[in-house]
Write an enzyme that holds these catalytic residues in place. Structure first.
Site, PDB file in Angstrom:
ATOM      1  N   GLY A 127       0.782  -1.233   0.000  1.00 56.88           N
ATOM      2  CA  GLY A 127       0.000   0.000   0.000  1.00 56.88           C
ATOM      3  C   GLY A 127       0.812   1.281   0.000  1.00 56.88           C
ATOM      4  O   GLY A 127       0.386   2.279   0.588  1.00 56.88           O
TER       5      GLY A 127
ATOM      6  N   ARG B 199     -16.444 -15.171 -10.189  1.00 53.29           N
ATOM      7  CA  ARG B 199     -15.895 -13.822 -10.210  1.00 53.29           C
ATOM      8  C   ARG B 199     -16.981 -12.747 -10.271  1.00 53.29           C
ATOM      9  O   ARG B 199     -16.784 -11.637  -9.777  1.00 53.29           O
ATOM     10  CB  ARG B 199     -14.930 -13.676 -11.387  1.00 53.29           C
ATOM     11  CG  ARG B 199     -13.673 -14.528 -11.251  1.00 53.29           C
ATOM     12  CD  ARG B 199     -12.914 -14.212  -9.970  1.00 53.29           C
ATOM     13  NE  ARG B 199     -12.342 -12.890  -9.985  1.00 53.29           N
ATOM     14  CZ  ARG B 199     -11.126 -12.602 -10.431  1.00 53.29           C
ATOM     15  NH1 ARG B 199     -10.346 -13.567 -10.885  1.00 53.29           N
ATOM     16  NH2 ARG B 199     -10.675 -11.377 -10.402  1.00 53.29           N
TER      17      ARG B 199
ATOM     18  N   MET C 145      -4.502  -6.935  -7.376  1.00 48.47           N
ATOM     19  CA  MET C 145      -4.064  -7.959  -8.317  1.00 48.47           C
ATOM     20  C   MET C 145      -5.177  -8.845  -8.854  1.00 48.47           C
ATOM     21  O   MET C 145      -4.950  -9.981  -9.250  1.00 48.47           O
ATOM     22  CB  MET C 145      -2.984  -8.830  -7.651  1.00 48.47           C
ATOM     23  CG  MET C 145      -1.775  -8.046  -7.181  1.00 48.47           C
ATOM     24  SD  MET C 145      -1.045  -6.983  -8.459  1.00 48.47           S
ATOM     25  CE  MET C 145      -0.380  -8.216  -9.564  1.00 48.47           C
TER      26      MET C 145
ATOM     27  N   ASN D 223      -6.081   3.095 -12.803  1.00 47.83           N
ATOM     28  CA  ASN D 223      -5.030   2.180 -12.364  1.00 47.83           C
ATOM     29  C   ASN D 223      -3.676   2.814 -12.661  1.00 47.83           C
ATOM     30  O   ASN D 223      -3.580   3.756 -13.457  1.00 47.83           O
ATOM     31  CB  ASN D 223      -5.165   0.840 -13.092  1.00 47.83           C
ATOM     32  CG  ASN D 223      -4.381  -0.277 -12.420  1.00 47.83           C
ATOM     33  OD1 ASN D 223      -3.856  -0.119 -11.316  1.00 47.83           O
ATOM     34  ND2 ASN D 223      -4.292  -1.421 -13.081  1.00 47.83           N
TER      35      ASN D 223
ATOM     36  N   HIS E  76       0.505   1.752 -13.592  1.00 49.15           N
ATOM     37  CA  HIS E  76       1.304   0.641 -14.123  1.00 49.15           C
ATOM     38  C   HIS E  76       2.760   1.070 -14.244  1.00 49.15           C
ATOM     39  O   HIS E  76       3.049   2.183 -14.703  1.00 49.15           O
ATOM     40  CB  HIS E  76       0.755   0.238 -15.502  1.00 49.15           C
ATOM     41  CG  HIS E  76       1.442  -0.951 -16.095  1.00 49.15           C
ATOM     42  ND1 HIS E  76       1.160  -2.240 -15.690  1.00 49.15           N
ATOM     43  CD2 HIS E  76       2.403  -1.055 -17.047  1.00 49.15           C
ATOM     44  CE1 HIS E  76       1.915  -3.080 -16.372  1.00 49.15           C
ATOM     45  NE2 HIS E  76       2.683  -2.387 -17.205  1.00 49.15           N
TER      46      HIS E  76
END
Length: 202
Positions: free
Chosen positions: A11, A65, A90, A107, A109
């Site tokens: 985190g 899911r 993840m 997000n 990356h």
């Protein structure tokens, strides 16, 4: 703006958001909830120390899911979340979840997308012999690391770099860029035109 941060690990990006936005009354950003898919994620400890509500939602506790996504959606709606921040989360969401929160999930990356997508971007960067790496903040779509790019920052790759040293410099840029992008979102400064994300003047 009420945001949710979803994290699976230590985190560090969550901590940057707490320090730079949540604790700044002038930021216009409140972290309303932190959600993790791992009970022992240190991100949960960071959130609790900041007085932020936490929830653990594990894939193994649901039949599929879609049910996992539905539980997360229920929590997001309960806290009236306006923007979803993925910070080392993840798990991939199903298309129905992405459609429900279209242009409301961002997000980060550790590469300059579209180069080196996926979970192994830093070792892939080193193996390829690239001279420049970086950070990309983008909107989530139904693909893997394929959504519209909001902002990027470059990070040089040195000849003697290994994964640890490159990750370290990438994280420095992440902790600057992610809070900035969330500030833009809260201020209503982002406009999506096709695949382009425009940052309007404040």
């Amino acid at each position: 703006m009420k945001i949710a941060v979803l994290a699976s690990g230590s985190g560090t990006n969550l901590q940057a958001l707490i320090d730079q936005l949540h604790h700044d009354k002038n930021s216009g950003v409140e972290i309303a909830v932190v959600i993790s898919d791992r009970r022992k994620a240190y991100a949960l400890t960071r959130a609790k120390e900041a007085g932020i509500p936490t929830h653990v939602v594990r894939v193994r506790d649901f039949p599929d899911r879609d049910a996992f996504d539905a539980e997360i959606s229920k929590i997001l709606d309960r806290y009236e979340v306006e923007l979803i921040i993925l910070a080392g989360f993840m798990k991939l969401f199903q298309p129905a979840f992405v459609r429900k929160y279209r242009n409301r999930i961002i997000n980060i990356h550790p590469s300059l997308l579209p180069a080196f997508p996926g979970a192994h971007s830093v070792p892939d960067t080193l193996a390829y012999g690239a001279k420049i790496s970086g950070v990309t903040v983008f909107f989530i779509d139904e693909g893997i690391d394929t959504g519209p790019i909001i902002a990027q920052a470059s990070v040089p790759v040195f000849d003697d770099d290994d994964e640890e040293s490159l990750f370290k410099r990438i994280h420095i840029e992440e902790h600057k860029l992610y809070p900035q992008v969330v500030r833009w979102c809260a201020a209503g400064r982002l406009e999506i035109v096709g695949r382009k994300v425009l940052v309007k003047e404040s």
